[in-house]
Structure formats: C-alpha cells, structure tokens
Enzyme design. Sequence first.
Site, PDB file in Angstrom:
ATOM      1  CD  GLU A  48      -2.679  -1.180   2.050  1.00  0.00           C
ATOM      2  OE1 GLU A  48      -2.913  -0.549   3.203  1.00  0.00           O
ATOM      3  OE2 GLU A  48      -4.179  -2.074   1.556  1.00  0.00           O
ATOM      4  CB  CYS A  57      -3.144  -5.928  -6.076  1.00  0.00           C
ATOM      5  SG  CYS A  57      -4.853  -4.826  -6.164  1.00  0.00           S
ATOM      6  CD  GLU A  59      -4.433 -10.357  -6.416  1.00  0.00           C
ATOM      7  OE1 GLU A  59      -4.034  -9.889  -6.113  1.00  0.00           O
ATOM      8  OE2 GLU A  59      -5.565 -10.936  -6.289  1.00  0.00           O
ATOM      9  CB  CYS A  93      -5.471  -8.462 -10.136  1.00  0.00           C
ATOM     10  SG  CYS A  93      -4.437  -7.296  -8.979  1.00  0.00           S
TER      11      CYS A  93
HETATM   12  N1  THU Z   1      -5.601  -6.207  -2.595  1.00  0.00           N
HETATM   13  C1  THU Z   1      -4.721  -7.103  -3.249  1.00  0.00           C
HETATM   14  O1  THU Z   1      -3.416  -7.380  -3.246  1.00  0.00           O
HETATM   15  N2  THU Z   1      -5.536  -8.027  -4.199  1.00  0.00           N
HETATM   16  C2  THU Z   1      -6.771  -7.965  -4.857  1.00  0.00           C
HETATM   17  O2  THU Z   1      -6.751  -8.429  -5.785  1.00  0.00           O
HETATM   18  C3  THU Z   1      -7.834  -7.159  -3.937  1.00  0.00           C
HETATM   19  C4  THU Z   1      -7.285  -6.098  -3.349  1.00  0.00           C
HETATM   20  C5  THU Z   1      -5.450  -5.415  -1.885  1.00  0.00           C
HETATM   21  C6  THU Z   1      -5.079  -4.195  -1.776  1.00  0.00           C
HETATM   22  C7  THU Z   1      -5.341  -3.852  -0.402  1.00  0.00           C
HETATM   23  O3  THU Z   1      -3.816  -3.221  -0.834  1.00  0.00           O
HETATM   24  C8  THU Z   1      -6.486  -3.652   0.181  1.00  0.00           C
HETATM   25  O4  THU Z   1      -5.936  -5.686  -1.061  1.00  0.00           O
HETATM   26  C9  THU Z   1      -7.496  -3.814  -0.100  1.00  0.00           C
HETATM   27  O5  THU Z   1      -8.352  -3.304  -1.050  1.00  0.00           O
END
Ligand code: THU
Length: 138
Positions: A48, A57, A59, A93
Amino acid sequence: MKIDAATRKVHQMAVAARRRAYAPYSKFKVGAALEGSGGRLYSGSNVENASYGGTVCAERVAILKAVSEGVKKFKQIVVVTDAKPPAAPCALCLQTMAEFFDPGTRIHLASPMAVLSTRLFSELLPLPFGPRQLRGER
Ligand code: THU
C-alpha cells in the site's frame, strides 16, 4: 479441498508472502504466488501507499516480478486472504492476467489454512480484452 503437491507448495509460498504484506491503511493482507510454465515460483504481497492510489495488489506484484524476469506463461496462481468466502482478484488484477494468462490458467482462492476454491481464468474474466483482441483474433 484436495490439491496436488505442486499447488500445495504454491499455497505455502502465498501464505509466506501474505505475512510480508504492507497494508497499514486497509489492514487487509493479501499474498499471491504464481507458478511459471517452467515450474519457477514467484510471490507477491500487497504494497500500500500513503497516496492510496499508489497501492499495488499482491497478484500484480507476483505477475510483474515474473514478467520482469522473462517469464510470461503461467500454470496457476494462489491468492491468500482471510476473507470468507475467499476473495477473488480485483478487476485491475484480472486485466493484468488477461495480458498473460490462458483461458485455462488456474486461479486458486485460498485462506491461510487451505485452498477453498479453484477457478479457471476464463470463469473469472469470460470476455477479456487482451492481446488477442488487439490482433483481431478470437
Ligand atoms: N488487494 C489485493 O492485493 N488483491 C486484490 O485482488 C484485491 C485487493 C489489496 C489492495 C489493498 O492493499 C487491499 O487489498 C484492500 O483493497
């Protein structure tokens, strides 16, 4: 759910990656691990940013690590969250996956304890816009 030995290893790697998630704002930790066509594994966690839109994210971290090391074909990915039911990859993603995944690439949705659901990429994104569409193929 019953999974094979290769998938178990990918799941373990995704669980380890999730522990390294940098999610001080959402507190929602995600881990991903990806198996390349040659068998090499790549992991990712969500990273983040104080400027929230800069967040990446798990992925996409895993996919970009693999592609930047020259691997562009994949067998499977495991995504670990503690969401119930297990969370599917976000649309950004899925769009990144559309660039590299085949319709039959397996996407395993998992908790830290187990793989809970296995889908094909074509089930999660049935009508992708990807390189085939740009080339005018089906
Ligand atoms: N997030 C992911 O890492 N992968 C996803 O496919 C959905 C969301 C993360 C992004 C952010 O840091 C947190 O989850 C909340 O959205």
